[in-house]
Motif scaffolding. Structure first.
Motif, PDB file in Angstrom:
ATOM      1  N   LEU A 170     108.916 -50.199  -0.523  1.00 20.62           N
ATOM      2  CA  LEU A 170     110.278 -50.981  -0.265  1.00 20.62           C
ATOM      3  C   LEU A 170     110.312 -51.237   1.102  1.00 20.62           C
ATOM      4  O   LEU A 170     110.011 -50.551   2.172  1.00 20.62           O
ATOM      5  N   SER A 171     110.989 -52.636   1.311  1.00 22.58           N
ATOM      6  CA  SER A 171     111.221 -52.884   2.679  1.00 22.58           C
ATOM      7  C   SER A 171     112.579 -53.587   2.610  1.00 22.58           C
ATOM      8  O   SER A 171     113.176 -53.858   1.550  1.00 22.58           O
ATOM      9  N   ILE A 172     113.373 -53.549   3.881  1.00 19.38           N
ATOM     10  CA  ILE A 172     114.546 -54.156   3.858  1.00 19.38           C
ATOM     11  C   ILE A 172     114.551 -55.123   5.224  1.00 19.38           C
ATOM     12  O   ILE A 172     113.942 -55.024   6.038  1.00 19.38           O
ATOM     13  N   ASP A 173     115.262 -56.267   4.984  1.00 19.68           N
ATOM     14  CA  ASP A 173     115.416 -57.364   6.343  1.00 19.68           C
ATOM     15  C   ASP A 173     116.723 -56.863   6.890  1.00 19.68           C
ATOM     16  O   ASP A 173     117.688 -56.725   6.167  1.00 19.68           O
ATOM     17  N   LEU A 174     116.597 -56.618   8.154  1.00 18.66           N
ATOM     18  CA  LEU A 174     118.103 -56.818   9.108  1.00 18.66           C
ATOM     19  C   LEU A 174     118.096 -57.952   9.911  1.00 18.66           C
ATOM     20  O   LEU A 174     117.107 -58.856  10.180  1.00 18.66           O
ATOM     21  N   MET A 175     119.092 -58.296  10.257  1.00 22.17           N
ATOM     22  CA  MET A 175     119.353 -59.391  11.338  1.00 22.17           C
ATOM     23  C   MET A 175     120.135 -59.132  12.246  1.00 22.17           C
ATOM     24  O   MET A 175     121.264 -58.341  12.364  1.00 22.17           O
ATOM     25  N   PHE A 176     119.754 -59.544  13.619  1.00 25.59           N
ATOM     26  CA  PHE A 176     120.480 -59.403  14.933  1.00 25.59           C
ATOM     27  C   PHE A 176     121.014 -61.080  15.435  1.00 25.59           C
ATOM     28  O   PHE A 176     120.533 -61.756  15.035  1.00 25.59           O
ATOM     29  N   GLY A 177     121.776 -60.746  16.328  1.00 29.06           N
ATOM     30  CA  GLY A 177     122.397 -62.158  16.861  1.00 29.06           C
ATOM     31  C   GLY A 177     123.237 -62.717  16.128  1.00 29.06           C
ATOM     32  O   GLY A 177     123.627 -63.985  16.115  1.00 29.06           O
ATOM     33  N   LEU A 178     123.995 -62.022  15.163  1.00 31.05           N
ATOM     34  CA  LEU A 178     124.964 -62.513  14.155  1.00 31.05           C
ATOM     35  C   LEU A 178     126.342 -62.871  15.008  1.00 31.05           C
ATOM     36  O   LEU A 178     126.626 -62.192  15.690  1.00 31.05           O
ATOM     37  N   PRO A 179     127.018 -63.732  14.123  1.00 28.21           N
ATOM     38  CA  PRO A 179     128.660 -64.074  14.771  1.00 28.21           C
ATOM     39  C   PRO A 179     129.062 -62.764  15.010  1.00 28.21           C
ATOM     40  O   PRO A 179     129.227 -62.005  13.865  1.00 28.21           O
ATOM     41  N   ASN A 180     129.894 -62.537  15.886  1.00 31.36           N
ATOM     42  CA  ASN A 180     130.576 -61.077  15.860  1.00 31.36           C
ATOM     43  C   ASN A 180     129.922 -59.832  15.993  1.00 31.36           C
ATOM     44  O   ASN A 180     130.579 -59.142  16.054  1.00 31.36           O
ATOM     45  N   GLN A 181     128.602 -59.892  16.090  1.00 29.71           N
ATOM     46  CA  GLN A 181     127.905 -58.553  16.226  1.00 29.71           C
ATOM     47  C   GLN A 181     127.934 -58.050  17.311  1.00 29.71           C
ATOM     48  O   GLN A 181     127.362 -58.775  18.227  1.00 29.71           O
ATOM     49  N   THR A 182     127.878 -56.966  17.707  1.00 27.82           N
ATOM     50  CA  THR A 182     127.716 -56.107  19.011  1.00 27.82           C
ATOM     51  C   THR A 182     126.263 -55.347  19.101  1.00 27.82           C
ATOM     52  O   THR A 182     125.823 -55.135  17.948  1.00 27.82           O
ATOM     53  N   VAL A 183     125.891 -54.806  20.130  1.00 29.40           N
ATOM     54  CA  VAL A 183     124.718 -53.959  20.293  1.00 29.40           C
ATOM     55  C   VAL A 183     125.146 -52.869  19.526  1.00 29.40           C
ATOM     56  O   VAL A 183     124.107 -52.167  18.621  1.00 29.40           O
ATOM     57  N   GLU A 184     126.340 -52.418  19.629  1.00 33.31           N
ATOM     58  CA  GLU A 184     126.587 -51.228  18.732  1.00 33.31           C
ATOM     59  C   GLU A 184     126.686 -51.197  17.440  1.00 33.31           C
ATOM     60  O   GLU A 184     126.042 -50.338  16.583  1.00 33.31           O
ATOM     61  N   HIS A 226     128.326 -76.647  16.484  1.00 35.96           N
ATOM     62  CA  HIS A 226     128.561 -77.869  16.967  1.00 35.96           C
ATOM     63  C   HIS A 226     130.038 -78.169  17.377  1.00 35.96           C
ATOM     64  O   HIS A 226     130.439 -78.828  17.965  1.00 35.96           O
ATOM     65  N   LYS A 227     130.775 -77.283  16.522  1.00 37.79           N
ATOM     66  CA  LYS A 227     132.267 -77.633  16.703  1.00 37.79           C
ATOM     67  C   LYS A 227     132.812 -76.445  17.702  1.00 37.79           C
ATOM     68  O   LYS A 227     133.987 -76.121  17.937  1.00 37.79           O
ATOM     69  N   ASN A 228     131.908 -75.481  18.191  1.00 37.48           N
ATOM     70  CA  ASN A 228     132.137 -74.438  19.250  1.00 37.48           C
ATOM     71  C   ASN A 228     133.161 -73.373  18.253  1.00 37.48           C
ATOM     72  O   ASN A 228     133.873 -72.775  19.117  1.00 37.48           O
ATOM     73  N   GLN A 229     132.609 -73.209  17.113  1.00 37.13           N
ATOM     74  CA  GLN A 229     133.316 -72.205  16.201  1.00 37.13           C
ATOM     75  C   GLN A 229     132.571 -71.180  15.640  1.00 37.13           C
ATOM     76  O   GLN A 229     132.964 -70.605  14.796  1.00 37.13           O
ATOM     77  N   LEU A 230     131.303 -70.878  16.467  1.00 38.59           N
ATOM     78  CA  LEU A 230     130.430 -69.986  15.910  1.00 38.59           C
ATOM     79  C   LEU A 230     130.319 -68.704  17.321  1.00 38.59           C
ATOM     80  O   LEU A 230     129.774 -69.003  18.051  1.00 38.59           O
ATOM     81  N   PRO A 231     131.140 -67.567  16.938  1.00 41.42           N
ATOM     82  CA  PRO A 231     131.032 -66.733  18.144  1.00 41.42           C
ATOM     83  C   PRO A 231     129.745 -65.873  18.252  1.00 41.42           C
ATOM     84  O   PRO A 231     129.751 -64.716  17.751  1.00 41.42           O
ATOM     85  N   LEU A 232     128.805 -66.458  18.707  1.00 42.06           N
ATOM     86  CA  LEU A 232     127.301 -65.837  18.757  1.00 42.06           C
ATOM     87  C   LEU A 232     127.368 -64.735  20.119  1.00 42.06           C
ATOM     88  O   LEU A 232     128.125 -65.123  20.913  1.00 42.06           O
ATOM     89  N   PRO A 233     126.710 -63.717  19.898  1.00 46.01           N
ATOM     90  CA  PRO A 233     126.321 -62.965  20.999  1.00 46.01           C
ATOM     91  C   PRO A 233     125.856 -63.681  22.127  1.00 46.01           C
ATOM     92  O   PRO A 233     125.207 -64.772  21.967  1.00 46.01           O
ATOM     93  N   SER A 234     125.834 -63.373  23.378  1.00 48.63           N
ATOM     94  CA  SER A 234     125.134 -63.923  24.585  1.00 48.63           C
ATOM     95  C   SER A 234     123.674 -63.677  24.464  1.00 48.63           C
ATOM     96  O   SER A 234     123.228 -62.762  23.848  1.00 48.63           O
ATOM     97  N   GLU A 235     123.089 -64.545  25.256  1.00 43.85           N
ATOM     98  CA  GLU A 235     121.460 -64.434  25.384  1.00 43.85           C
ATOM     99  C   GLU A 235     121.224 -63.078  26.021  1.00 43.85           C
ATOM    100  O   GLU A 235     120.280 -62.308  25.366  1.00 43.85           O
ATOM    101  N   GLU A 236     122.032 -62.335  26.833  1.00 43.07           N
ATOM    102  CA  GLU A 236     121.856 -60.956  27.283  1.00 43.07           C
ATOM    103  C   GLU A 236     122.105 -60.097  26.212  1.00 43.07           C
ATOM    104  O   GLU A 236     120.967 -59.152  26.047  1.00 43.07           O
ATOM    105  N   GLU A 237     123.156 -60.190  25.518  1.00 46.80           N
ATOM    106  CA  GLU A 237     123.261 -59.260  24.273  1.00 46.80           C
ATOM    107  C   GLU A 237     122.286 -59.257  23.429  1.00 46.80           C
ATOM    108  O   GLU A 237     121.866 -58.160  22.819  1.00 46.80           O
ATOM    109  N   GLU A 238     121.812 -60.287  22.988  1.00 48.44           N
ATOM    110  CA  GLU A 238     120.731 -60.671  21.979  1.00 48.44           C
ATOM    111  C   GLU A 238     119.586 -59.793  22.594  1.00 48.44           C
ATOM    112  O   GLU A 238     118.667 -59.421  21.676  1.00 48.44           O
TER     113      GLU A 238
END
Length: 390
Positions: A163-177, A212-224
């Motif tokens: 079995l395998s699972i996919d995870l994602m990072f760099g999601l809206p409102n996601q923190t390193v923690e 493009h409406k500036n409504q997607l709260p993504l982590p910064s490049e440094e956080e990612e």
């Protein structure tokens, strides 16, 4: 026939384009299941398999990958029909075949899992993405963390353990923690394989519109970047080998099918919108469900098909091969193209070695990304694009 078989692809990709809903980041060729002609599609897929193996007879198949969409939205009867089609048209399986099906948590009850196991599926990849319900709803997923555990239990109950699972990072409102928490929950499961991808904001998605409406709260490049460094460290500490930029496995349990792509080897591509690569010919199938169904009645449902030049194949060999952490071997290049890797790509290889983004293998017979190069993979790959094909 024997010579033909030895040249035949040993890998099969099959696309099931149906989903329970469209995730906010998804630009895959997928359609919400409600009111879709599922059996018509599966019959068309059966027809495409029939025509494909007439054109290029299969040899011994080493890997089959069923992606989507969400293949596990098929009900048990549809799943049984589909898996019987696969077995009928691709009957020669290696004794250690890897037969993967993608699944979403919450779409895999015991009955369906039993049909999958009986039909030959022996590896399941679950799209988990995160272990926080608020993050899941924020990206348009309809499962919750309870569904994840239930689905894994169901798989194991019928004897599916690879079995395998996919995870994602760099999601809206996601923190390193938050990523650290998800990685901890994932590692507690002790699975053989994990894929961990960064979010890409693709065109024709809800996230693209919000961005493009500036409504997607993504982590910064440094956080990612810190997220990626964290997950690499955590996976290594837990005994998983990072064998590709986004993939981690226990020894011997890397995804064989994905390695086919990264080694630029041939594979059949079947289903709506599927891509295939056979005999230095690439094809893309018609994308829409009904147009695909209609096209398959008349012949192979191609949207386009084109030859890949020797030069383009060389560039592809380097770019996709360097995604793997073991990198590329000079002998493999020589075997495929009867030329020397160092001669063909002297300029970009030297540039990336000088920049510290590539390093040579210990025996001097190949190249791989350095630790720094792993963080800037796209920049490295870009150096090889168009070098020979301009």
């Amino acid at each position: 026939m024997k010579a033909e078989r030895s040249r035949a692809p040993q890998a099969v990709y099959i696309h099931i384009p149906f989903c329970t809903n469209k995730c906010f980041y998804c630009d895959f060729n997928s359609y919400v299941l409600k009111d879709q002609p599922v059996m018509d599609y599966l019959r068309a897929l059966d027809r495409e398999m029939e025509l494909t193996v007439q054109q290029t007879p299969p040899g011994e198949i080493r890997s089959i990958f069923v992606g989507g969409g969400t293949p596990t939205v098929l009900n048990p009867q549809e799943m049984e029909f589909f898996l019987a089609s696969v077995r009928r048209h691709f009957p020669h399986w290696s004794s250690d075949i890897e037969f993967t099906m993608e699944a979403n948590p919450g779409t895999t009850d015991l009955d369906k899992m039993t049909v999958m196991k009986d039909g030959g599926v022996n590896r399941v990849s679950f799209g988990v993405q995160a272990f926080q319900n608020e993050l899941l709803s924020g990206i348009g997923r309809i499962h919750n963390t309870d569904d994840v555990y239930r689905s894994l239990d169901n798989a194991r109950a019928v004897g599916l353990n690879n079995l395998s699972i996919d995870l994602m990072f760099g999601l809206p409102n996601q923190t390193v923690e938050m990523l650290n928490y998800s990685v901890s929950r994932a590692l507690e499961l002790g699975l053989p394989h994990y894929s961990i991808y960064s979010l890409k904001v693709e065109e024709n998605t809800l996230f693209h519109t919000l961005y493009h409406k500036n409504q997607l709260p993504l982590p910064s490049e440094e956080e990612e970047l810190n997220m990626y460094l964290l997950l690499m460290e955590r996976m290594q500490q837990a005994g998983y080998k990072q064998y590709e930029i986004s993939n981690f496995a226990k020894p011997g349990l890397a995804s064989r099918h994905n390695i086919t792509y990264w080694k630029n080897e041939d594979y059949y591509g079947l289903g709506a919108g599927a891509h295939g690569y056979v005999g230095r010919q690439r094809h893309v199938n018609i994308k829409g469900v009904n147009p695909y169904v209609e096209a398959a009645k008349a012949g192979l449902p191609r949207l386009e098909q084109f030859g890949v030049s020797r030069e383009e194949a060389m560039e592809d060999f380097v770019m996709v091969g360097l995604r793997m952490l073991d990198g590329i071997r000079k002998a493999d290049f020589r075997k495929q193209f009867d030329e020397e890797l160092d001669d063909v790509f002297a300029q970009p290889l030297n540039k990336m070695l000088s920049a510290g983004l590539l390093e040579t293998h210990e025996d001097g017979e190949g190249y791989r990304l350095s630790k720094q190069g792993v963080l800037f993979g796209n920049e490295v790959f870009a150096e090889f694009i168009g070098i020979l094909t301009v």
